[in-house]
Design a protein around this motif. Sequence first.
Motif, PDB file in Angstrom:
ATOM      1  N   ASN A  15       0.831  -1.203   0.000  1.00 44.22           N
ATOM      2  CA  ASN A  15       0.000   0.000   0.000  1.00 44.22           C
ATOM      3  C   ASN A  15       0.867   1.255   0.000  1.00 44.22           C
ATOM      4  N   MET A  16       0.513   2.212  -0.858  1.00 47.72           N
ATOM      5  CA  MET A  16       1.316   3.427  -1.000  1.00 47.72           C
ATOM      6  C   MET A  16       1.448   4.199   0.304  1.00 47.72           C
ATOM      7  N   GLY A  23       2.492  10.119  -0.188  1.00 45.45           N
ATOM      8  CA  GLY A  23       1.228  10.848  -0.249  1.00 45.45           C
ATOM      9  C   GLY A  23       0.654  11.190   1.108  1.00 45.45           C
ATOM     10  N   MET A  24       1.510  11.312   2.119  1.00 46.59           N
ATOM     11  CA  MET A  24       1.024  11.570   3.478  1.00 46.59           C
ATOM     12  C   MET A  24       0.440  12.960   3.631  1.00 46.59           C
ATOM     13  N   ILE A 127       1.534   9.338  -6.550  1.00 47.21           N
ATOM     14  CA  ILE A 127       1.272   9.191  -7.985  1.00 47.21           C
ATOM     15  C   ILE A 127       2.572   8.926  -8.733  1.00 47.21           C
ATOM     16  N   LEU A 128       3.599   9.728  -8.442  1.00 48.49           N
ATOM     17  CA  LEU A 128       4.891   9.510  -9.088  1.00 48.49           C
ATOM     18  C   LEU A 128       5.511   8.188  -8.640  1.00 48.49           C
ATOM     19  N   GLY A 129       5.304   7.831  -7.366  1.00 47.39           N
ATOM     20  CA  GLY A 129       5.827   6.561  -6.874  1.00 47.39           C
ATOM     21  C   GLY A 129       5.250   5.375  -7.605  1.00 47.39           C
ATOM     22  N   ILE A 154      -6.571   2.131  -5.654  1.00 42.75           N
ATOM     23  CA  ILE A 154      -7.561   1.600  -4.713  1.00 42.75           C
ATOM     24  C   ILE A 154      -6.971   1.504  -3.312  1.00 42.75           C
ATOM     25  N   GLY A 155      -5.694   1.124  -3.222  1.00 42.05           N
ATOM     26  CA  GLY A 155      -5.034   1.079  -1.922  1.00 42.05           C
ATOM     27  C   GLY A 155      -5.005   2.445  -1.251  1.00 42.05           C
ATOM     28  N   PHE A 156      -4.683   3.493  -2.011  1.00 46.44           N
ATOM     29  CA  PHE A 156      -4.705   4.856  -1.464  1.00 46.44           C
ATOM     30  C   PHE A 156      -6.125   5.249  -1.084  1.00 46.44           C
ATOM     31  N   PHE A 157      -7.094   4.867  -1.919  1.00 43.27           N
ATOM     32  CA  PHE A 157      -8.501   5.183  -1.644  1.00 43.27           C
ATOM     33  C   PHE A 157      -8.960   4.549  -0.330  1.00 43.27           C
TER      34      PHE A 157
END
Length: 245
Positions: A15-16, A23-24, A127-129, A154-157
């Motif tokens: 998960n990102m 994206g924190m 996103i870049l990752g 989806i993981g970020f969502f």
Amino acid sequence: MEHIELFFKSIFIDNMVFATFLGMCSYLAVSKKVSTAVGLGAAVIFVMAITVPLNWLLDQYILQEGALSWLGEEYAAYDLSFLSFIMFIATIATMVQLVEIIVEKFAPELYNSLGIFLPLIAVNCAILGGSLFMQSREIASLDLAFNYGVSSGIGFFLAILTIAAIREKIRYSNIPAPLRGLGITFIITGLMAIGFMSFGGMLTGGDEPETKEETSRVIPSKNNTIEVSKEEASKLANNEKEIIE
């Protein structure tokens, strides 16, 4: 099987937010309300589903060493991998502008609630990752790149939606004063990361079946030797004992 494994690993194990903590900024800032978290999460899924396959095509046919061979043999030696960051960011910025136009046109309330964080998706390191991880993991096909982009989104969502729902509930909880705000949010994020990483045992597969090594016994004969299995050798040994007795 490869698609399914990549899909679930990208959502839970890799998960990102919880595995790489990318994206924190938007994760913490836009997760105060579920409605805004849903909007941002959907925008991230859309952007990653488009940018990761596009960047895969750029990497495969333009940026990698020898990728320009389709233009002719004289271009086969070119290596444009040093342009990866610029090309990836340009693709992401273009898609984010498209998302911003669509959201502003069809969902102006969501556009106003997201505020500055919607255009900031262009510089969101998650996103870049996604594109850089796609490149480093050497994803082999376009459909796998699309799968990875969608599943990472989806993981970020799920991450931002879950923390938003929890933060809405803990407003009515008696939290110690030093932990209110970001303090309790970081603690909850760490616990959620542990929970998501626990799926690793389910997706890594079971132990390989044990293979029993069968020993063999060489039985001499008049002209040559005969190799038999362990079971046959034990039967022959029992017969020899019976004959001797």
